[in-house]
Write a protein that holds these residues in place. Structure first.
Motif, mmCIF file in Angstrom:
data_model
loop_
_atom_site.group_PDB
_atom_site.id
_atom_site.type_symbol
_atom_site.label_atom_id
_atom_site.label_comp_id
_atom_site.label_asym_id
_atom_site.label_seq_id
_atom_site.Cartn_x
_atom_site.Cartn_y
_atom_site.Cartn_z
ATOM 1 N N ALA A 287 -25.094 -31.761 30.613
ATOM 2 C CA ALA A 287 -24.436 -30.667 29.891
ATOM 3 C C ALA A 287 -22.985 -30.525 30.339
ATOM 4 O O ALA A 287 -22.074 -30.346 29.525
ATOM 5 C CB ALA A 287 -25.183 -29.363 30.109
ATOM 6 N N GLN A 290 -20.801 -33.210 28.871
ATOM 7 C CA GLN A 290 -20.448 -32.949 27.471
ATOM 8 C C GLN A 290 -19.420 -31.831 27.374
ATOM 9 O O GLN A 290 -18.526 -31.876 26.530
ATOM 10 C CB GLN A 290 -21.683 -32.600 26.645
ATOM 11 C CG GLN A 290 -22.709 -33.713 26.533
ATOM 12 C CD GLN A 290 -22.145 -34.975 25.929
ATOM 13 O OE1 GLN A 290 -21.078 -34.976 25.323
ATOM 14 N NE2 GLN A 290 -22.837 -36.079 26.113
ATOM 15 N N ARG A 293 -16.161 -33.277 28.131
ATOM 16 C CA ARG A 293 -15.681 -34.068 26.991
ATOM 17 C C ARG A 293 -15.171 -33.159 25.872
ATOM 18 O O ARG A 293 -14.194 -33.464 25.210
ATOM 19 C CB ARG A 293 -16.800 -34.966 26.455
ATOM 20 C CG ARG A 293 -16.970 -36.217 27.284
ATOM 21 C CD ARG A 293 -18.060 -37.094 26.747
ATOM 22 N NE ARG A 293 -17.766 -37.629 25.437
ATOM 23 C CZ ARG A 293 -18.685 -38.163 24.640
ATOM 24 N NH1 ARG A 293 -19.942 -38.201 25.023
ATOM 25 N NH2 ARG A 293 -18.361 -38.644 23.494
ATOM 26 N N LEU A 294 -15.851 -32.048 25.720
ATOM 27 C CA LEU A 294 -15.414 -31.111 24.679
ATOM 28 C C LEU A 294 -14.012 -30.585 24.985
ATOM 29 O O LEU A 294 -13.182 -30.430 24.088
ATOM 30 C CB LEU A 294 -16.410 -29.957 24.564
ATOM 31 C CG LEU A 294 -16.253 -29.115 23.305
ATOM 32 C CD1 LEU A 294 -16.593 -29.930 22.075
ATOM 33 C CD2 LEU A 294 -17.134 -27.879 23.362
ATOM 34 N N ARG A 297 -11.764 -33.225 23.974
ATOM 35 C CA ARG A 297 -11.671 -33.304 22.503
ATOM 36 C C ARG A 297 -10.733 -32.247 21.957
ATOM 37 O O ARG A 297 -9.978 -32.486 21.028
ATOM 38 C CB ARG A 297 -13.046 -33.110 21.865
ATOM 39 C CG ARG A 297 -14.053 -34.162 22.199
ATOM 40 C CD ARG A 297 -13.589 -35.534 21.788
ATOM 41 N NE ARG A 297 -14.631 -36.499 21.975
ATOM 42 C CZ ARG A 297 -14.421 -37.756 22.352
ATOM 43 N NH1 ARG A 297 -13.194 -38.176 22.591
ATOM 44 N NH2 ARG A 297 -15.420 -38.581 22.481
ATOM 45 N N HIS A 298 -10.802 -31.057 22.550
ATOM 46 C CA HIS A 298 -9.888 -30.002 22.116
ATOM 47 C C HIS A 298 -8.453 -30.462 22.319
ATOM 48 O O HIS A 298 -7.592 -30.261 21.473
ATOM 49 C CB HIS A 298 -10.136 -28.716 22.910
ATOM 50 C CG HIS A 298 -11.220 -27.855 22.336
ATOM 51 N ND1 HIS A 298 -12.550 -28.197 22.407
ATOM 52 C CD2 HIS A 298 -11.173 -26.675 21.680
ATOM 53 C CE1 HIS A 298 -13.260 -27.252 21.813
ATOM 54 N NE2 HIS A 298 -12.455 -26.312 21.361
ATOM 55 N N GLU A 300 -7.331 -33.535 22.577
ATOM 56 C CA GLU A 300 -6.984 -34.648 21.693
ATOM 57 C C GLU A 300 -6.710 -34.164 20.280
ATOM 58 O O GLU A 300 -5.747 -34.592 19.640
ATOM 59 C CB GLU A 300 -8.118 -35.682 21.671
ATOM 60 C CG GLU A 300 -8.174 -36.526 22.913
ATOM 61 C CD GLU A 300 -9.496 -37.231 23.081
ATOM 62 O OE1 GLU A 300 -9.722 -37.821 24.145
ATOM 63 O OE2 GLU A 300 -10.336 -37.183 22.143
ATOM 64 N N LEU A 301 -7.567 -33.281 19.817
ATOM 65 C CA LEU A 301 -7.356 -32.753 18.465
ATOM 66 C C LEU A 301 -6.016 -32.015 18.411
ATOM 67 O O LEU A 301 -5.281 -32.119 17.433
ATOM 68 C CB LEU A 301 -8.509 -31.826 18.072
ATOM 69 C CG LEU A 301 -8.464 -31.293 16.642
ATOM 70 C CD1 LEU A 301 -8.451 -32.433 15.638
ATOM 71 C CD2 LEU A 301 -9.650 -30.376 16.352
ATOM 72 N N PHE A 352 -16.037 -22.229 31.008
ATOM 73 C CA PHE A 352 -17.301 -22.810 30.556
ATOM 74 C C PHE A 352 -17.652 -24.047 31.377
ATOM 75 O O PHE A 352 -18.735 -24.143 31.948
ATOM 76 C CB PHE A 352 -17.226 -23.166 29.073
ATOM 77 C CG PHE A 352 -18.511 -23.687 28.520
ATOM 78 C CD1 PHE A 352 -19.653 -22.901 28.503
ATOM 79 C CD2 PHE A 352 -18.606 -24.984 28.035
ATOM 80 C CE1 PHE A 352 -20.849 -23.385 28.012
ATOM 81 C CE2 PHE A 352 -19.798 -25.474 27.534
ATOM 82 C CZ PHE A 352 -20.915 -24.662 27.526
ATOM 83 N N PHE A 455 -17.564 -18.858 26.204
ATOM 84 C CA PHE A 455 -17.461 -20.029 25.334
ATOM 85 C C PHE A 455 -17.480 -19.613 23.868
ATOM 86 O O PHE A 455 -16.596 -19.975 23.086
ATOM 87 C CB PHE A 455 -18.609 -20.985 25.651
ATOM 88 C CG PHE A 455 -18.647 -22.220 24.793
ATOM 89 C CD1 PHE A 455 -17.570 -23.085 24.766
ATOM 90 C CD2 PHE A 455 -19.768 -22.515 24.039
ATOM 91 C CE1 PHE A 455 -17.606 -24.236 23.997
ATOM 92 C CE2 PHE A 455 -19.812 -23.663 23.257
ATOM 93 C CZ PHE A 455 -18.722 -24.523 23.237
ATOM 94 N N ALA B 366 -9.804 -37.536 15.542
ATOM 95 C CA ALA B 366 -9.943 -36.500 16.562
ATOM 96 C C ALA B 366 -10.903 -35.414 16.090
ATOM 97 O O ALA B 366 -11.724 -34.901 16.855
ATOM 98 C CB ALA B 366 -8.586 -35.896 16.890
ATOM 99 N N THR B 373 -18.813 -34.479 19.729
ATOM 100 C CA THR B 373 -19.012 -33.978 21.085
ATOM 101 C C THR B 373 -19.662 -32.602 21.057
ATOM 102 O O THR B 373 -20.526 -32.308 21.885
ATOM 103 C CB THR B 373 -17.667 -33.927 21.825
ATOM 104 O OG1 THR B 373 -17.104 -35.229 21.792
ATOM 105 C CG2 THR B 373 -17.848 -33.494 23.248
#
Lengths: 482, 571
Positions: A287, A290, A293-294, A297-298, A300-301, A352, A455, B366, B373
């Protein structure tokens, strides 16, 4: 059943019937059952108060951490309240006698102002540790000391040695990739984690009594440094190695705690608990992975959006009239949303991912305790075995009326004492663990609840922000099409 | 007959160097790069002689004949009778050319004069209808679907056993345009037919922004038979045909109509037939009548091409070099300032478009990653929930498990929304890619214009040199009274040449003007359509972002509310 006297009663009855290791095992089982039962009894009526008591330290908000040391009483006040209620309600509370109402005892600590000191490899971060208390054992109501990470390690290791069976609050990781070691984000996260660490100790009913904590919170840097180097120089390997050693040890004990060792507790509940902890670590690690990674991802986006925004702006420059303007506004909004994403990524990391990591570390701390319990159990069994042999020997000597009888008898008595001590040690661990387990579960439910709330709140805030940002573009686009 | 020495040599060189390139056995860089450029120019020509009535279609060895993959074919010299005469002598001692080679092999202008297919009419440049691509005029519509790919066997016997299958697609058209004479019809076409169609269109509609046709993939022969490749190509073909059908001029073209409607073999000529393209009454004169340096009037409407008219190509090259060096001022220059400006703008836009479409791609990725994810996080917590429930000893564990379940469900939901959002984002931002593709068409139209101008320039400078030669001749002959026969004959010849060149020049100028006009109207159309399309894209993108962000906010808002007890407790 009167709880406070119970441990004594238990250990007495236990030590009295210790002749063989096999019988001691069955005996142990009974005692564990008793303890479990007890903890159950304890849990039910006091669920509310316990939940309250083991509420985690609220993760200090950024605003809080930035505020100067003098402005923290608000926080400490509420923490003190909580601790006070704990004292009032908990029957199993510490040995500290209930105090007269006007002086509510409190001890609150804040870790602030990380500063980088030294150069190159020698560089380290020092923190200002502020303790506020009215406990009589302390020199005054407020004491400020400067501490570094290895001092916290010292405190942790001392507590671990002296409070066997208690799940010592975990420290943040020692190692960080060199590149990030002095990044603002890493430093802030560590500061936050250290703050939580020391406050958990300060609010733990047994740990807060510790001399080591008092030392840690009060002595000068020089003394602290001497203590630390004395400790690490004489008894231990250097701190780094110690950490590694511990890791290895807990890993080895993972194996050892399996089936190979003959002398091992085999109580089904205990087995179940061990199994639970070991499995839990894996699940949590997944968990946490992940979650991390999230966060990425935030980011990167966010990055992609800002790049996209720039590209769109440039494209807009090729267009004339209203369309070009619409493009450049879209670009601007993209960049705005990107900033929101970056901000939320940091929030996510702090509120989180970090609690999840803390959860993993707490589980690892339980594993260390499990290893200690195993050691204590083995010691106790080995001693019982030796005593049995000595007893036979003594009987023999008595029969032959040897002159060595006296000597042997003394030796036997000493051993007996040691054995009783070992049994007591083990019993303490067992008792503490079952208590701690309840607390651990309570605390983690709350910790996670808070983390989940943060979160969800953060995600909702982000999504709303994004929706608002884009929505504000719509009328402009509509105007364009006419 | 058609296997002229020249072409044979050309072919041999092309194949040989292709061979080098692909097998990388003989690594002579200069040679292979030359081959490469040759290959490219051949591609633009793309006039397959495989459909020549005299050559067995076998030459179009499909798919598997890629020299890298195919089993060594039997030496082709043992089957000489099967070979196309034009390439026979050249390639008999090397491996047979691959499908791509054949399709794109250079074309000799002479050889095609005998195969006249359907006349390709010149487009009516005077009345270009302009409507928006996206909302093509409520009344008229053409809806094209490409479906049902089928593997087929080449009818003739092959020298490469088993390697002669190809794929045909069912092209179905629904329309209410009266010219089609029916509301719905379908035909089977293969990729090669599409290549032919696009070639014919490129010839007939110079100066128009003709949507670019899907590329031949490089790995084609290796993957040609694969299912996903066929599907990919099907989608690409459908897109291409729909774009054609959306073009206000092209949609009415005979070429497209024939392609969509005529059953059986595609009747469009696979190679250019200059005779079929006689314009404005220009008469085709036998070549030998002209001095070899003269360009026939009807040919000036076509750009000079590699194998066809080397001399003309050479001349125009010289002219363009002269233009570049600025030594001599060309007789006619691009003076349309507005056009040059627009061209510059198009160039900028292309760069920005390419940049933006790249960024759009990474944005989409992305966004996709984010969704994934989020989903994985949800999954991890679902597992954790299950685990806690199974192992629960204390109530605190159960309530934690319940909290986790909430979070996990929300994460999975959010993940789904992210994915949906992404699908829509892809759809909307695809407009950027679309326009980037269209920029190729714009390039094509602009280079049509440039080459037409070059032709005019070349003819003008030739004309002036002829004229000065004529003047000299006249001056000389006036000195010698009575003149001699040969001089008079020469004069006659020169006058004739001048006349023909004059004609050619006029035709070339007309063609140039026509292309200019086409460029202008197309630019106007592009601006208008782009405005509408981009606005649609922006709106779609934004509305979509708002909608999904709201949904996601809802999901999390609910969880935040459910867990708000913790917030109060901890604060």
């Amino acid at each position: 059943m009167d709880y406070p006297t119970h441990p004594l009663f238990l250990s007495l009855s236990f030590s009295a019937q210790i002749p063989t290791s096999s019988s001691s095992l069955s005996n142990y089982q009974r005692s564990v059952e008793l303890t479990e039962l007890q903890s159950l009894l304890l849990t039910l009526p006091h669920e509310q108060s316990l939940r309250h008591r083991f509420c985690p330290q609220p993760p200090p908000s950024p605003a809080c951490s930035e505020s100067p040391p003098g402005t923290t009483p608000n926080r400490s006040g509420s923490r003190a309240d909580r601790m006070w209620t704990e004292q009032q309600r908990s029957p199993s509370g510490s040995s500290q006698s209930p105090r007269s109402p006007p002086a509510q005892p409190y001890l609150s600590v804040s870790v602030t102002d990380p500063v980088k000191l030294g150069n190159g490899v020698q560089a380290y971060i020092s923190y200002r540790v502020i303790a506020k208390t009215n406990l009589p054992e302390y020199q005054g109501p407020e004491k400020i000391v400067i501490r570094r990470y290895s001092d916290f390690v010292w405190l942790h290791d001392r507590l671990f040695e002296s409070y066997k069976g208690i799940f010592i609050p975990p420290l943040p990781e020692k190692s960080a990739v060199e590149k990030f070691r002095f990044s603002a984000e890493f430093i802030e996260m560590r500061r936050q984690a250290l703050d939580i660490f020391v406050n958990r100790i300060a609010s733990h009913h047994e740990l807060r009594q510790s001399d080591d904590l008092r030392t840690f919170l009060q002595v000068d840097e020089e003394v602290m440094e001497r203590l630390r180097s004395y400790e690490t120089g004489l008894f231990k390997k250097p701190a780094d190695l110690m950490q590694i050693f511990k890791d290895v040890q807990s890993k080895v004990s993972d194996v050892v705690l399996g089936k190979e060792k003959p002398v091992e507790e085999s109580h089904p509940d205990y087995e179940k608990m061990k199994h639970y902890i070991f499995e839990l670590e894996n699940h949590l690690a997944e968990a946490q992975k992940q979650a991390y990674r999230l966060v990425k991802r935030h980011r990167e986006l966010g990055k992609s959006l800002s790049d996209f925004g720039k590209a769109v702006k440039l494209l807009g420059a090729c267009e004339e009239n209203a369309l070009g303007k619409a493009f450049s506004e879209l670009g601007a909004k993209s960049e705005l949303v990107s900033i929101k994403l970056q901000k939320e990524a940091t929030e996510l990391l702090m509120h989180f991912e970090e609690p999840l990591k803390d959860y993993v570390r707490a589980v690892q701390s339980i594993k260390a305790t499990i290893a200690e319990r195993g050691t204590a159990f083995r010691q106790q069994c080995e001693l019982a075995e030796t005593i049995k042999l000595k007893e036979i020997n003594l009987d023999k000597l008595m029969l032959t009326r040897s002159d060595k009888v006296r000597e042997a008898e003394i030796e036997y008595r000493e051993l007996k004492g040691e054995s009783e001590e070992a049994v007591r040690r083990f019993e303490t661990i067992v008792r503490r663990m079952s208590e701690e387990m309840v607390h651990f579960q309570e605390q983690k439910t709350t910790d996670m609840g808070v983390a989940f709330h943060e979160f969800a709140k953060g995600q909702a805030r982000l999504a709303n922000g994004i929706a608002d940002a884009w929505r504000s573009l719509l009328p402009k686009l509509e105007a364009c099409s006419v | 007959m058609m296997g002229s020495e020249n072409q044979g040599f050309e072919d041999a060189r092309l194949y040989a160097s292709k061979e080098e390139m692909e097998s990388l056995v003989l690594g002579d860089p200069s040679r292979s790069s030359y081959a490469n450029s040759d290959y490219r120019s051949a591609m633009s020509n793309s006039l397959p002689d495989s459909h020549h009535p005299l050559s067995p279609p076998i030459l179009a060895t499909p798919a598997d004949s890629d020299p890298l993959l195919a089993p060594p074919p039997p030496p082709s010299s043992s089957y000489p009778e099967l070979r196309n005469p034009s390439s026979h002598d050249s390639s008999s001692y090397i491996e047979p050319p691959s499908y791509a080679d054949v399709i794109f092999s250079p074309f000799d202008g002479d050889s095609s004069s005998e195969i006249n297919g359907v006349d390709s009419p010149s487009p009516s440049s005077d009345s270009p209808v302009s409507f928006s691509r996206s909302s093509s005029s409520g009344t008229e519509y053409i809806k094209i679907t490409v479906s049902n790919p089928q593997k087929e066997q080449e009818v003739t016997n092959s020298i490469v056993p088993g390697g002669n299958t190809y794929v045909t697609y069912l092209v179905t058209t629904r329309t209410n345009i009266p010219e089609f004479g029916g509301p719905e019809f379908s035909v089977r076409r293969r990729f090669r037919d599409v290549v032919t169609l696009s070639d014919r269109l490129a010839e007939s509609y110079r100066g128009f922004f003709i949507p670019p046709r899907p590329d031949k993939s490089v790995v084609e022969s290796q993957v040609m038979q694969k299912q996903e490749f066929v599907e990919q190509r099907r989608v690409a073909l459908e897109k291409y045909l729909r774009r054609l059908a959306a073009h206000p001029i092209i949609k009415k073209s005979d070429e497209l109509r024939v392609f969509l409607q005529v059953q059986g073999k595609l009747p469009l000529p696979t190679s250019t037939d200059v005779a079929s393209r006689m314009l404005d009454g220009a008469v085709k004169l036998p070549k030998q009548l002209l001095s070899e340096s003269v360009v026939a009037p009807h040919e000036v409407v076509q750009p000079a091409k590699g194998g066809r008219d080397l001399l003309r190509l050479f001349k125009e090259l010289k002219q363009s070099v002269a233009n570049d060096w600025g030594g001599s001022k060309p007789p006619a220059v691009e003076e349309d300032k507005e056009f040059l400006e627009k061209k510059e703008r198009m160039h900028d836009m292309e760069q920005q478009l390419s940049n933006a479409s790249q960024q759009a791609e990474s944005l989409v990725k992305a966004q996709q990653d984010m969704g994934e994810t989020m989903g994985e996080l949800g999954l991890a917590f679902i597992k954790l929930t299950k685990f806690e429930n199974e192992e629960a000893v204390f109530n605190s564990q159960r309530s934690r498990a319940a909290d986790m379940k909430n979070l996990a469900t929300a994460a999975v939901k959010a993940s789904r929304f992210y994915r949906e959002l992404n699908l829509h984002t892809v759809k909307h931002l695809d407009t950027l890619h679309e326009y980037l593709g269209l920029m190729l068409a714009v390039h094509g139209a602009f280079s049509d214009r440039t080459s037409a101008l070059l032709t005019v320039q070349t003819l003008l400078s030739e004309l002036s040199s002829f004229k000065s030669r004529a003047e000299k001749l006249e001056a000389a002959s006036s000195k010698i009274f009575g003149g001699d026969k040969s001089r008079i004959r020469k004069m006659e010849e020169l006058r004739e040449t001048i006349r023909v060149t004059e004609d050619a020049k006029n035709v070339a100028i007309r063609e140039y003007e026509r292309i200019k006009e086409n460029n202008r109207t197309e630019l106007e159309r592009l601006d208008k359509e782009r405005h509408a399309d981009f606005l649609n894209m922006l709106k779609g993108f934004v509305v979509n972002q708002v909608g999904y962000a709201e949904k996601i906010a809802n999901v999390w808002g609910k969880v935040a509310e459910e867990t708000s007890a913790y917030a109060r407790e901890s604060s």
